[in-house]
Write a protein that holds these residues in place. Structure first.
Motif, mmCIF file in Angstrom:
data_model
loop_
_atom_site.group_PDB
_atom_site.id
_atom_site.type_symbol
_atom_site.label_atom_id
_atom_site.label_comp_id
_atom_site.label_asym_id
_atom_site.label_seq_id
_atom_site.Cartn_x
_atom_site.Cartn_y
_atom_site.Cartn_z
ATOM 1 N N ILE A 1 0.860 -1.178 0.000
ATOM 2 C CA ILE A 1 0.000 0.000 0.000
ATOM 3 C C ILE A 1 0.898 1.232 0.000
ATOM 4 N N GLU A 2 0.379 2.307 -0.521
ATOM 5 C CA GLU A 2 1.132 3.554 -0.554
ATOM 6 C C GLU A 2 0.356 4.640 0.180
ATOM 7 N N GLN A 3 1.066 5.409 0.990
ATOM 8 C CA GLN A 3 0.488 6.512 1.733
ATOM 9 C C GLN A 3 1.522 7.623 1.800
ATOM 10 N N HIS A 4 1.141 8.792 1.299
ATOM 11 C CA HIS A 4 2.045 9.940 1.313
ATOM 12 C C HIS A 4 3.376 9.619 0.623
ATOM 13 N N GLY A 5 3.305 8.857 -0.464
ATOM 14 C CA GLY A 5 4.500 8.532 -1.225
ATOM 15 C C GLY A 5 5.363 7.440 -0.632
ATOM 16 N N HIS A 6 4.916 6.829 0.444
ATOM 17 C CA HIS A 6 5.694 5.775 1.114
ATOM 18 C C HIS A 6 5.062 4.420 0.820
ATOM 19 N N ARG A 7 5.832 3.489 0.291
ATOM 20 C CA ARG A 7 5.341 2.146 -0.039
ATOM 21 C C ARG A 7 5.633 1.188 1.111
ATOM 22 N N THR A 8 4.593 0.547 1.588
ATOM 23 C CA THR A 8 4.712 -0.413 2.674
ATOM 24 C C THR A 8 4.243 -1.776 2.184
ATOM 25 N N LEU A 9 5.060 -2.786 2.379
ATOM 26 C CA LEU A 9 4.702 -4.139 1.947
ATOM 27 C C LEU A 9 3.612 -4.715 2.838
ATOM 28 N N LEU A 10 2.760 -5.539 2.240
ATOM 29 C CA LEU A 10 1.751 -6.291 2.977
ATOM 30 C C LEU A 10 2.174 -7.754 3.006
ATOM 31 N N GLY B 1 19.870 0.763 10.958
ATOM 32 C CA GLY B 1 19.955 0.065 9.682
ATOM 33 C C GLY B 1 19.023 -1.120 9.541
ATOM 34 N N ARG B 2 17.983 -1.202 10.376
ATOM 35 C CA ARG B 2 17.038 -2.320 10.298
ATOM 36 C C ARG B 2 15.717 -1.855 9.697
ATOM 37 N N ARG B 3 14.930 -2.810 9.223
ATOM 38 C CA ARG B 3 13.577 -2.566 8.772
ATOM 39 C C ARG B 3 12.625 -3.143 9.808
ATOM 40 N N VAL B 4 11.364 -2.713 9.770
ATOM 41 C CA VAL B 4 10.398 -3.125 10.790
ATOM 42 C C VAL B 4 9.138 -3.665 10.138
ATOM 43 N N ASP B 5 8.702 -4.824 10.647
ATOM 44 C CA ASP B 5 7.418 -5.433 10.300
ATOM 45 C C ASP B 5 6.519 -5.297 11.526
ATOM 46 N N ALA B 6 5.331 -4.725 11.334
ATOM 47 C CA ALA B 6 4.352 -4.607 12.417
ATOM 48 C C ALA B 6 3.287 -5.685 12.238
ATOM 49 N N TRP B 7 3.095 -6.521 13.249
ATOM 50 C CA TRP B 7 2.142 -7.627 13.163
ATOM 51 C C TRP B 7 1.070 -7.491 14.237
ATOM 52 N N THR B 8 -0.050 -8.125 14.098
ATOM 53 C CA THR B 8 -0.721 -8.670 12.926
ATOM 54 C C THR B 8 -2.093 -8.006 12.857
ATOM 55 N N VAL C 1 8.100 7.406 22.327
ATOM 56 C CA VAL C 1 9.220 6.605 21.819
ATOM 57 C C VAL C 1 8.877 6.083 20.429
ATOM 58 N N ASP C 2 9.725 6.346 19.457
ATOM 59 C CA ASP C 2 9.544 5.884 18.086
ATOM 60 C C ASP C 2 10.412 4.642 17.875
ATOM 61 N N MET C 3 9.840 3.461 18.136
ATOM 62 C CA MET C 3 10.604 2.220 17.975
ATOM 63 C C MET C 3 11.041 2.017 16.531
ATOM 64 N N ILE C 4 10.180 2.376 15.591
ATOM 65 C CA ILE C 4 10.535 2.214 14.183
ATOM 66 C C ILE C 4 11.731 3.093 13.843
ATOM 67 N N GLY C 5 11.707 4.338 14.301
ATOM 68 C CA GLY C 5 12.816 5.248 14.036
ATOM 69 C C GLY C 5 14.122 4.761 14.630
ATOM 70 N N LEU D 1 6.452 7.764 12.373
ATOM 71 C CA LEU D 1 6.533 6.319 12.187
ATOM 72 C C LEU D 1 6.193 5.989 10.745
ATOM 73 N N ARG D 2 7.059 5.237 10.090
ATOM 74 C CA ARG D 2 6.781 4.762 8.736
ATOM 75 C C ARG D 2 7.233 3.309 8.657
ATOM 76 N N VAL D 3 6.308 2.426 8.952
ATOM 77 C CA VAL D 3 6.638 1.011 9.019
ATOM 78 C C VAL D 3 6.948 0.483 7.614
ATOM 79 N N ASP D 4 7.858 -0.483 7.537
ATOM 80 C CA ASP D 4 8.283 -1.041 6.247
ATOM 81 C C ASP D 4 7.347 -2.133 5.746
ATOM 82 N N GLN D 5 6.767 -2.873 6.676
ATOM 83 C CA GLN D 5 5.936 -4.017 6.294
ATOM 84 C C GLN D 5 4.872 -4.233 7.359
ATOM 85 N N ILE D 6 3.675 -4.606 6.919
ATOM 86 C CA ILE D 6 2.578 -4.897 7.835
ATOM 87 C C ILE D 6 2.128 -6.333 7.610
ATOM 88 N N THR D 7 2.083 -7.099 8.676
ATOM 89 C CA THR D 7 1.576 -8.459 8.622
ATOM 90 C C THR D 7 0.059 -8.425 8.778
#
Length: 289
Positions: free
Chosen positions: A8-17, A235-242, A225-229, A267-273
């Motif tokens: 999905i895309e929001q505000h120009g940011h692509r997040t994987l599903l 240098g890591r990416r974040v998946d938010a589940w579920t 606290v911004d855990m994603i940031g 917060l701009r998560v990389d992937q959503i489960t």
């Protein structure tokens, strides 16, 4: 034809599903071979779980018990590969489906003859700890997975177990899930949330993806606290589940994960489960119209 539900895309940011347990939509049964293959051909992020069986290999199942998600009974760990292949998966209503239980070896055999999209990722979510992985299990895993390691990521909560399997499987990426039952009650302050995510990053220095309960991410944000940031800065990416189902409440949570700005926090998560990638993608497509 609608775009496949892979992001999905929001505000120009692509997040994987990520297709949780290989579900494309909420009505799908878990671990359907057809859906796993479809997702890999479309370029989706697809997740399956690994549970150890009696013949030093892994079954594509989530729970340690065969009942109620299959037509079998007893523990997966006590069942042979031959016995498991005779069983059928049960659907969301508990009724047997036409899909047989698959082993990791079977899945890799299917991928051998499939046309896998170069952007597809198959997440192997390990439900075992290091003590349950003798050399024979590690060798069998490496033999099955090695031809497809570049398209896979191994995840789990035991960093030692993942390190042992990855060391035998060159090119295999790893991810780390530091969450545990009761964590939302245990972490109550900004300092505790910060210490938790920083400790997780130290515990799994080679994990490219960090898997976090989306409710935990939002609870940390409420404490400033911004855990994603923090993960991104390391240098890591974040998946938010579920996201189990698409409702006004879960849609609001996803919007907050995608583009949340409160007192300099973004917060701009990389992937959503999610168990319903199709429904979630459709809901955000409506947002853009």
């Amino acid at each position: 034809m609608p775009n496949p539900p892979i992001s999905i895309e929001q505000h120009g940011h692509r997040t994987l599903l990520k297709w949780h347990r290989a579900r494309r939509k909420a009505s799908d049964p878990a671990f359907s071979p057809r859906r796993i293959l479809e997702g890999m051909q479309l370029g989706a992020s697809v997740e399956v779980d690994l549970v150890l069986h009696a013949d030093h290999g892994f079954a594509i199942l989530h729970d340690p018990d065969l009942h109620p998600t299959t037509t079998g009974t007893g523990r997966v760990s006590g069942a042979s590969a031959q016995d498991l292949r005779r069983l059928f998966l049960r659907g969301n209503d508990g009724a047997p489906t036409r899909d047989r239980v698959m082993l990791l070896d079977d899945l890799c055999d299917v991928l051998q003859t499939a046309s896998v999209h170069p952007g597809a990722v198959l997440q192997l979510d390990l439900k075992e700890d290091r003590s349950s992985l003798p050399p024979a299990v590690i060798a069998n895993f490496a033999r099955a997975v090695s031809p497809f390691a570049a398209a896979m990521i191994l995840s789990g909560g035991d960093s030692a177990a993942m390190a042992a399997l990855a060391a035998a499987t060159p090119g295999l990426k790893i991810g780390y899930d530091p969450t545990y039952p009761g964590i939302l009650d245990d972490l109550t302050s900004a300092e505790e949330h910060t210490a938790f995510i920083r400790r997780a990053l130290r515990q799994a220095p080679d994990a490219g993806m960090i898997y976090l309960d989306y409710a935990l991410v939002l609870a940390a944000e409420a404490q400033g606290v911004d855990m994603i940031g923090i993960a991104h800065a390391d240098g890591r990416r974040v998946d938010a589940w579920t996201i189990r189902s698409v409702t006004p409440t879960t849609l609001d949570a996803v919007r907050r994960l995608l583009a949340l700005r409160v007192d300099q926090i973004t917060l701009r998560v990389d992937q959503i489960t999610t168990d319903d990638p199709e429904g979630l993608a459709a809901a955000f497509a409506e947002d853009q119209t």
